[in-house]
Design an enzyme around this catalytic site. Structure first.
Site, PDB file in Angstrom:
ATOM      1  N   ASP A 153      63.586  98.830 -50.887  1.00  0.00           N
ATOM      2  CA  ASP A 153      64.583  99.876 -50.647  1.00  0.00           C
ATOM      3  C   ASP A 153      64.863 100.613 -51.954  1.00  0.00           C
ATOM      4  O   ASP A 153      64.004 100.681 -52.832  1.00  0.00           O
ATOM      5  CB  ASP A 153      65.853  99.215 -50.059  1.00  0.00           C
ATOM      6  CG  ASP A 153      66.624 100.137 -49.142  1.00  0.00           C
ATOM      7  OD1 ASP A 153      67.067 101.190 -49.624  1.00  0.00           O
ATOM      8  OD2 ASP A 153      66.804  99.813 -47.966  1.00  0.00           O
ATOM      9  N   SER A 164      68.277 101.957 -40.272  1.00  0.00           N
ATOM     10  CA  SER A 164      68.314 101.308 -41.592  1.00  0.00           C
ATOM     11  C   SER A 164      69.364 100.214 -41.631  1.00  0.00           C
ATOM     12  O   SER A 164      69.220  99.235 -42.351  1.00  0.00           O
ATOM     13  CB  SER A 164      68.695 102.323 -42.676  1.00  0.00           C
ATOM     14  OG  SER A 164      67.577 102.999 -43.143  1.00  0.00           O
ATOM     15  N   HIS A 219      71.891 103.032 -50.557  1.00  0.00           N
ATOM     16  CA  HIS A 219      71.194 102.550 -49.359  1.00  0.00           C
ATOM     17  C   HIS A 219      70.717 101.112 -49.521  1.00  0.00           C
ATOM     18  O   HIS A 219      70.942 100.261 -48.661  1.00  0.00           O
ATOM     19  CB  HIS A 219      70.022 103.491 -49.072  1.00  0.00           C
ATOM     20  CG  HIS A 219      69.346 103.261 -47.767  1.00  0.00           C
ATOM     21  ND1 HIS A 219      68.364 102.310 -47.585  1.00  0.00           N
ATOM     22  CD2 HIS A 219      69.495 103.870 -46.568  1.00  0.00           C
ATOM     23  CE1 HIS A 219      67.939 102.353 -46.339  1.00  0.00           C
ATOM     24  NE2 HIS A 219      68.615 103.288 -45.689  1.00  0.00           N
TER      25      HIS A 219
END
Ligand SMILES: *[C@@H]1O[C@H](CO)[C@@H](O)[C@H](O)[C@H]1NC(C)=O
Ligand SMILES: *[C@@H]1O[C@H](CO)[C@@H](O)[C@H](O)[C@H]1NC(C)=O
Ligand SMILES: *[C@@H]1O[C@H](CO)[C@@H](O)[C@H](O)[C@H]1NC(C)=O
Ligand SMILES: *[C@@H]1O[C@H](CO)[C@@H](O)[C@H](O)[C@H]1NC(C)=O
Ligand SMILES: *[C@@H]1O[C@H](CO)[C@@H](O)[C@H](O)[C@H]1NC(C)=O
Length: 769
Positions: A151, A556, A219
């Site tokens: 990620d 996600s 994220h």
């Protein structure tokens, strides 16, 4: 989803980079795949060096010098796959592709993180979505599992990664902490690495600020803490939804592999870096890989993410991927290989609601997640943005609350009504706040109707429907002194939940229709988890808020929920294969919402397996599934053969040149925990399945809910297991029955039951009409 206008600076940068790429024929970067290694699973340093030498030699022979090859190659993948990444010109690519050792040459493509970045605050997960139940206790909160995440890196100081109370790092861990300067791991966050050469090969040389696994996007911190974050008490969003944040496997160890960088075009996660991340994670010894990114669905032999996932699975790692955010349209699901767990997204049972109360006592229910401290039950003057404009701006700009359109003299201390459209919703709030307003009512335009959003607004706000907005405008016109207030409440126990998220990508699987995808759905709407303190919640330049936890939506966010649950199952059943773990998760999933009715779509229609696969994950039940549909890497190879892969394509997956494809193996016979039959005409279709008893002895009975227009029988229809580990084969026979059937997609279910065990598989049939 609404597009945010690019700020002028960014826009010119974007245009500039577009121009750059279109005027200069820059060399592109590629991944040259050479099949598999001759060295074994635990290669020596010499083995690895020898493999890298062969890469230099091979490219050197095309470029004319070993040195030039060394210059061009920026990754030599020498551990689990045999490949290299290099900057090459078109002619060289053509030449090298002709070499017999070269299986395939891939462009170093860019993938996207699967977050919607919608800043919705409809509800909260983590503060009650996964109850403190038996699976947590049984699996000791996933304490023996190591979860890796490919990620945007991690914020290592986040409380979610505190190692308080953790014992020594497991000795089997071979990874290390190479997160760059100022980056420290601990007994919880046991590894960090970053890979940026594939990114650099596309965007140009990088300065030292890119030498880090530290997450400046948020994220990666969010997804990793959702999968394996520790317990953190007292988490809330502006005082709303107070509770304890935690990941699916709160006691697991975690490792961050940074492969995503600031998006300069189409995602920011380059394949060459992703492959390097995989190579490292497999060698380091992770048990689970959580991958919340992807591109479109492509053939497995063209899909390096799928190929690399296969190599991870071959090494016993469970690979969990997001389905994508391209729903609700059919055929949009990505990450569709049968060795991946593909995760869709759905809601949780909590909403953040905001009410508008007008001076005439009428009130309207809207959404927002902004501070609730202000405005509570005290009336403020209410004004339309149109009535608060500067004389030099157009009515339209004012109605939409565009930058520079509102006169602070008219706005100060009031609640302003703005219309939705064109400019970003959060930007409207910024404009209103800058002009001195105390609150905003964001009224939908006609086009958006009652599809309103709960965003992280910069001031107290309520986003209301078009018709309610009309009523507010009508009220303002009806009185000389319009007044209103806005309140914010957290609603719990919302029914029905889950509801499929509209954005969640849907089947059918466009690459292999015999494999139903997605596999499962999990919470992915308005998920609160840890965040990077290097950026604001919205990522907008004028948003100065820094938070340790925030809300995000996307597949996600659902993917790491499953990764966390896999972590629990892995601790509980360390010997189970990735396929057995997936089977347990799928066959125990639920297809009913908390109101006991079928799970719905956000359009309030009945959802089906093309949206949720086997259904909504039920972690407690997955602990003890009774039977599993297991699979070996041999099965996957047979599956690829059955899809018609030639010797060269098979080399992408296996080094075993003596591997003989099973002639009798059919694609539909892959021992998957779901059944998908494409284009059923009038013929009879026989499919094979095999179940393994992982529970106590017992006799299981098959029950079928046939899809309309299809008759299904199972033989044998009872299976008697006398011991654990025993396997039994059965056959499912599907027959088209004469009917006035006009539906193309039909759905059913096969359930093996014994006592409290219900081993359920969705059936999806496409009828040839
Ligand atoms: C492309 O790479 C070749 C070597 O492979 C080099 O000679 C050439 O200058 C490069 N072109 C550009 C535009 O970078
Ligand atoms: C293939 O790889 C395995 C381990 O990964 C190794 O043991 C075996 O010798 C290799 N086979 C060939 C034909 O190179
Ligand atoms: C590195 O480059 C980025 C943008 O490319 C810039 O914003 C940043 O200030 C630079 N940092 C250093 C340490 O030079
Ligand atoms: C309109 O005038 C005001 C002050 O008179 C100014 O601040 C604002 O930027 C102007 N807006 C536009 C769009 O020109
Ligand atoms: C199919 O036929 C049945 C019985 O004749 C009827 O009740 C049903 O409405 C028909 N369905 C469609 C889709 O025409």
């Amino acid at each position: 989803m609404e597009a945010f206008n690019l700020p002028p600076l960014l826009l010119s940068f974007f245009l500039f980079s577009l121009l750059q790429t279109s005027t200069i024929a820059a060399n592109k970067s590629y991944i040259v795949y050479l099949g598999s290694h001759s060295h074994g699973l635990n290669p020596s340093t010499v083995d690895l060096q020898l493999t890298t030498q062969t890469h230099y030699n091979l490219l050197g022979s095309v470029l004319g010098s070993y040195e030039a090859a060394k210059e061009a190659i920026f990754y030599s993948y020498n551990r689990h796959i045999n490949a290299f990444a290099a900057v090459l010109d078109q002619k060289v690519v053509e030449d090298i592709a002709k070499y017999p050792d070269v299986v395939s040459v891939y462009e170093n493509k860019e993938l996207k993180l699967h977050t919607t970045r919608s800043w919705n605050f409809l509800g909260v997960e983590n503060n009650g979505g996964i109850p403190s139940d038996s699976l947590w206790k049984l699996s000791r909160f996933g304490e023996s599992t190591i979860i890796g995440n490919l990620d945007s890196g991690v914020w290592p100081e986040s409380k979610s990664f505190s190692d308080e109370g953790y014992g020594p790092i497991p000795t089997r861990w071979k990874g290390s902490c190479e997160g760059g300067s100022n980056f420290r791991c601990n007994r919880k966050l046991i590894g960090a690495r970053y890979f940026n050469k594939g990114y650099a090969s596309n965007v140009g040389p990088l300065n030292s600020s890119y030498e880090t696994a530290r997450d400046d996007d948020g994220h990666g911190t969010h997804t990793l803490s959702t999968a394996g974050g520790n317990f953190v008490q007292g988490v809330s969003m502006f005082g709303n939804g107070y509770g304890t944040a935690k990941g699916g496997s709160p006691k697991a160890r975690v490792a961050a592999y940074r492969v995503c960088w600031p998006d300069v075009g189409n995602g920011g996660c380059f394949m060459a870096d992703i492959l390097a991340g995989f190579e490292a994670a497999i060698s380091d010894g992770v048990d689970v890989l959580s991958i919340s990114l992807g591109g479109g669905a492509i053939e497995f032999s063209e899909d390096l993410l799928a190929i690399m996932s296969y190599h991870a699975v071959k090494n016993g790692i469970t690979v969990v991927c997001s389905a994508g955010n391209s729903g609700p349209f059919a055929g949009t699901v990505s990450n569709v290989a049968p060795w991946m767990i593909t995760v869709g997204a759905s809601t949780v049972d909590r909403l953040f609601t905001s009410h508008v109360v007008l001076g005439d006592k009428r009130h309207f229910k809207g959404k927002s997640l902004s501070s609730k401290l202000l405005l509570a039950k005290k009336f403020y003057p209410l004004i339309r943005a149109l009535d608060a404009k500067f004389n030099n701006v157009s009515d339209n700009d004012a109605i939409l609350c565009r930058q520079g359109s509102l006169d602070p003299k008219k706005v100060k201390g009031k609640i302003v009504v703005c219309l939705r459209g064109d400019n970003a919703r959060i930007e409207k709030g910024y404009v209103v706040a800058q002009a001195g307003a105390v609150g905003m009512i964001l009224a939908n335009d006609k086009e958006n109707g009652d599809a309103f959003e709960a965003d992280a607004h910069l001031l107290p706000t309520s986003h209301i429907s078009y018709t309610d907005g009309e009523s507010v405008y009508q009220y303002i016109r009806s009185t000389k002194t319009p007044i209103a207030y806005v309140t914010q409440v957290t609603e719990l126990g919302i029914k029905p939940a889950p509801i499929m998220a509209s954005f969640s990508s849907r089947g059918p699987n466009t690459i292999e229709p015999s494999i139903l995808k997605p596999d499962i759905t999990a919470p992915g709407v308005n998920i609160i988890a840890a965040f990077s303190e290097a950026t604001s919640i919205t990522g907008l330049p004028y948003d100065k808020r820094r938070v340790q936890f925030t809300e995000l939506s996307g597949t996600s966010m659902s993917c790491p929920h499953i990764s966390g649950i896999v972590g629990l199952l892995k601790t509980l059943h360390p010997k189970w294969s990735p396929a057995a773990i997936r089977s347990a998760i799928m066959t125990t999933a639920g297809t009913e919402a908390n109101d006991l009715n079928p799970i719905l779509t956000s359009e309030k229609e009945k959802a089906n397996p093309l949206a949720y696969g086997a259904g909504h994950v039920q972690p407690n039940k997955a602990a003890n599934p009774g039977l599993v549909y297991d699979l070996s890497t041999q099965d996957y190879l047979n599956f690829l053969c059955a899809r018609g892969y030639n010797k060269a394509q098979m080399k992408l997956f296996t080094n075993d040149t003596s591997f003989v494809c099973s002639k009798s193996f059919k694609v539909i016979d892959l021992n998957y925990p779901s059944i998908s039959i494409y284009n059923l005409k009038s013929e009879v279709v026989n499919i094979k399945r095999r179940v393994k008893n992982v529970g106590s002895p017992g006799t299981y009975v098959a029950k079928v809910e046939s899809p309309s227009g299809v008759s299904i029988s199972v033989a044998p229809s009872t299976l008697k297991f006398t011991k654990t580990g025993e396997e039994k084969n059965f056959k499912v026979v599907l027959r088209r029955v004469q009917s006035n059937q006009t539906e193309e997609h039909v759905f059913g279910k096969l359930v093996w039951s014994h006592g409290k065990h219900r081993v359920s598989s969705p059936i999806f049939v496409t009828l040839k009409i």
